[in-house]
Design a protein around this motif. Sequence first.
Motif, mmCIF file in Angstrom:
data_model
loop_
_atom_site.group_PDB
_atom_site.id
_atom_site.type_symbol
_atom_site.label_atom_id
_atom_site.label_comp_id
_atom_site.label_asym_id
_atom_site.label_seq_id
_atom_site.Cartn_x
_atom_site.Cartn_y
_atom_site.Cartn_z
ATOM 1 N N THR A 33 0.853 -1.180 0.000
ATOM 2 C CA THR A 33 0.000 0.000 0.000
ATOM 3 C C THR A 33 0.900 1.244 0.000
ATOM 4 O O THR A 33 2.083 1.155 -0.314
ATOM 5 C CB THR A 33 -0.970 -0.042 1.214
ATOM 6 N N VAL A 34 0.321 2.396 0.321
ATOM 7 C CA VAL A 34 1.119 3.631 0.320
ATOM 8 C C VAL A 34 1.208 4.168 1.744
ATOM 9 O O VAL A 34 0.201 4.281 2.435
ATOM 10 C CB VAL A 34 0.476 4.693 -0.600
ATOM 11 N N ALA A 35 2.439 4.480 2.152
ATOM 12 C CA ALA A 35 2.647 5.134 3.447
ATOM 13 C C ALA A 35 2.867 6.620 3.187
ATOM 14 O O ALA A 35 3.420 6.989 2.146
ATOM 15 C CB ALA A 35 3.874 4.551 4.139
ATOM 16 N N ALA A 36 2.422 7.451 4.108
ATOM 17 C CA ALA A 36 2.644 8.890 3.954
ATOM 18 C C ALA A 36 2.847 9.538 5.312
ATOM 19 O O ALA A 36 2.289 9.080 6.314
ATOM 20 C CB ALA A 36 1.460 9.540 3.245
ATOM 21 N N VAL A 37 3.669 10.568 5.317
ATOM 22 C CA VAL A 37 3.816 11.412 6.504
ATOM 23 C C VAL A 37 3.639 12.851 6.043
ATOM 24 O O VAL A 37 4.247 13.268 5.059
ATOM 25 C CB VAL A 37 5.208 11.241 7.162
ATOM 26 N N SER A 38 2.767 13.596 6.714
ATOM 27 C CA SER A 38 2.623 15.021 6.459
ATOM 28 C C SER A 38 3.063 15.737 7.715
ATOM 29 O O SER A 38 2.797 15.264 8.822
ATOM 30 C CB SER A 38 1.165 15.387 6.183
ATOM 31 N N CYS A 39 3.716 16.866 7.536
ATOM 32 C CA CYS A 39 4.250 17.551 8.701
ATOM 33 C C CYS A 39 4.049 19.046 8.588
ATOM 34 O O CYS A 39 4.320 19.630 7.540
ATOM 35 C CB CYS A 39 5.739 17.210 8.801
ATOM 36 N N ALA A 40 3.535 19.643 9.663
ATOM 37 C CA ALA A 40 3.300 21.082 9.638
ATOM 38 C C ALA A 40 4.415 21.844 10.351
ATOM 39 O O ALA A 40 4.293 23.046 10.559
ATOM 40 C CB ALA A 40 1.954 21.393 10.278
ATOM 41 N N ASP A 41 5.478 21.130 10.745
ATOM 42 C CA ASP A 41 6.608 21.805 11.396
ATOM 43 C C ASP A 41 7.603 22.265 10.330
ATOM 44 O O ASP A 41 8.169 21.431 9.630
ATOM 45 C CB ASP A 41 7.343 20.833 12.334
ATOM 46 N N PRO A 42 7.855 23.566 10.246
ATOM 47 C CA PRO A 42 8.755 24.046 9.203
ATOM 48 C C PRO A 42 10.176 23.476 9.343
ATOM 49 O O PRO A 42 10.890 23.353 8.360
ATOM 50 C CB PRO A 42 8.781 25.565 9.391
ATOM 51 N N THR A 43 10.531 23.079 10.584
ATOM 52 C CA THR A 43 11.909 22.629 10.799
ATOM 53 C C THR A 43 12.082 21.120 10.641
ATOM 54 O O THR A 43 13.170 20.595 10.820
ATOM 55 C CB THR A 43 12.351 22.997 12.234
ATOM 56 N N ALA A 44 11.001 20.412 10.326
ATOM 57 C CA ALA A 44 11.065 18.938 10.311
ATOM 58 C C ALA A 44 12.008 18.414 9.226
ATOM 59 O O ALA A 44 12.049 18.941 8.121
ATOM 60 C CB ALA A 44 9.667 18.382 10.083
ATOM 61 N N ASP A 45 12.739 17.359 9.600
ATOM 62 C CA ASP A 45 13.603 16.690 8.625
ATOM 63 C C ASP A 45 12.784 15.532 8.044
ATOM 64 O O ASP A 45 12.710 14.453 8.627
ATOM 65 C CB ASP A 45 14.863 16.182 9.353
ATOM 66 N N MET A 46 12.170 15.759 6.893
ATOM 67 C CA MET A 46 11.237 14.772 6.335
ATOM 68 C C MET A 46 11.919 13.459 5.993
ATOM 69 O O MET A 46 11.334 12.399 6.128
ATOM 70 C CB MET A 46 10.543 15.335 5.089
ATOM 71 N N GLU A 47 13.159 13.541 5.522
ATOM 72 C CA GLU A 47 13.865 12.319 5.149
ATOM 73 C C GLU A 47 14.065 11.446 6.390
ATOM 74 O O GLU A 47 13.880 10.233 6.353
ATOM 75 C CB GLU A 47 15.197 12.678 4.471
ATOM 76 N N GLN A 48 14.405 12.097 7.502
ATOM 77 C CA GLN A 48 14.602 11.330 8.737
ATOM 78 C C GLN A 48 13.274 10.718 9.213
ATOM 79 O O GLN A 48 13.225 9.568 9.643
ATOM 80 C CB GLN A 48 15.176 12.253 9.824
ATOM 81 N N LEU A 49 12.188 11.484 9.109
ATOM 82 C CA LEU A 49 10.886 10.956 9.542
ATOM 83 C C LEU A 49 10.455 9.782 8.668
ATOM 84 O O LEU A 49 9.931 8.780 9.149
ATOM 85 C CB LEU A 49 9.828 12.066 9.504
ATOM 86 N N ARG A 50 10.704 9.920 7.358
ATOM 87 C CA ARG A 50 10.339 8.822 6.446
ATOM 88 C C ARG A 50 11.123 7.554 6.806
ATOM 89 O O ARG A 50 10.569 6.468 6.896
ATOM 90 C CB ARG A 50 10.629 9.217 4.994
ATOM 91 N N GLN A 51 12.417 7.740 7.052
ATOM 92 C CA GLN A 51 13.256 6.573 7.400
ATOM 93 C C GLN A 51 12.823 5.942 8.716
ATOM 94 O O GLN A 51 12.778 4.716 8.857
ATOM 95 C CB GLN A 51 14.714 7.000 7.511
ATOM 96 N N THR A 52 12.516 6.789 9.689
ATOM 97 C CA THR A 52 12.068 6.292 11.006
ATOM 98 C C THR A 52 10.794 5.468 10.853
ATOM 99 O O THR A 52 10.677 4.357 11.386
ATOM 100 C CB THR A 52 11.799 7.488 11.947
ATOM 101 N N ALA A 53 9.842 6.004 10.100
ATOM 102 C CA ALA A 53 8.572 5.299 9.899
ATOM 103 C C ALA A 53 8.811 4.010 9.108
ATOM 104 O O ALA A 53 8.281 2.947 9.461
ATOM 105 C CB ALA A 53 7.580 6.201 9.161
ATOM 106 N N ASP A 54 9.624 4.106 8.078
ATOM 107 C CA ASP A 54 9.851 2.938 7.215
ATOM 108 C C ASP A 54 10.486 1.779 7.985
ATOM 109 O O ASP A 54 10.117 0.624 7.796
ATOM 110 C CB ASP A 54 10.716 3.343 6.023
ATOM 111 N N GLU A 55 11.417 2.110 8.881
ATOM 112 C CA GLU A 55 12.051 1.061 9.706
ATOM 113 C C GLU A 55 11.000 0.331 10.543
ATOM 114 O O GLU A 55 11.029 -0.893 10.679
ATOM 115 C CB GLU A 55 13.045 1.704 10.678
#
Length: 340
Positions: A33-55
């Motif tokens: 299926t498709v995983a998604a992360v949306s973030c409203a924090d301007p300082t968020a490191d999206m690549e790190q969040l994606r990796q954290t979730a993917d693990e």
Amino acid sequence: MIKRLAAVAILVSIAGCERHSVTAHSRWPVMGTVAAVSCADPTADMEQLRQTADEIYRDSISRFSAWTDGSELAKINASGTNGVAVSEEMAKLVEISIHYSRTSGGAFSPLVSPLLRLWGFGWKATPPDAPPDDETVRKLAATARWENLSLNRPALTLRLARPDAKLDLGGIAKGYAVDKVWERFRDIGVTNALVDLGGNLRCLGEAAPGRGGWRTAVRDPLSPASGYILGTFLLRPGEAVATSGNYERFVTIAGKRYAHIIDPRTGRPAEGVLSCTVIANTAVAADALSTTLFVLGPNDGNEYLRKHAPDCAALWVTESDEQILSDNFQARNWQPAQVR
Ligand code: AMP
Ligand code: MG
């Protein structure tokens, strides 16, 4: 009649978050299926969040997947009636599954695998040329009873009471994984984010300051690919929502379409409901309940909610194109879509 809105321009996915206010968004394929992360924090490191979730999702697959050779679940299913040592994570998810199975009189079952296969669902399964006969259906329905599972604590062993009973946690494992991601994000200080795994959502904070949560769309099950929605509601900080739909996976047997959610009490694919959306305090509850209430339908489902999950809210779309909202769904700031 269901009202439909050509809302494609503003609301793209079931997440339906108001994307113009979302600072960052990441989507990737996982678990079929498709995983998604949306973030409203301007300082968020999206690549790190994606990796954290993917693990976390990959760890979940290695434990709970019925589609992966060598997963913990596959080992349990191969163990016959011998019993096998299980991880704490597996024990927890099995316990939660048993809770929903017991309280729903068997409408939810973690042992639905043989019935799924009978109707042509599951890994390497193919649909039969004709619907299975009543006797076979009855026999396999008996394998799906939760009493066929015995979990031993504190030894942490799990035993299947009959050799033909097999686990399938497809109705609950995605929600469980979303909670794990949500907890990790919270622990590392993420404040405003939406975690989505194939329509299992849980949010932290809000989509924009003062919004009070994440405005979320419910997809129209009669045109799931079109982007049409039935309406929107406000997912409050910390809450989760999940949808079970008959359009997600189905087989055709002798010209008739059957959906992938089985009523373990009869052994046959559940009928009468097109989709069921549930709002709950955790993603695992929303996931388990959306499957359970899909099977129970609006009448028994409403009764179940009143008795066992009064904090949760549900919306059913029936095969006769009716929308039925549980008592407290309306109070969730539900805004039906405008007629096209
Ligand atoms: P969901 O989309 O969360 O409703 O999950 C549907 C999946 O749950 C199916 O593809 C099966 O793997 C599994 N499933 C089907 N029927 C049931 C049931 N009655 N109880 C528990 N899991 C089920
Ligand atoms: Mg589910």
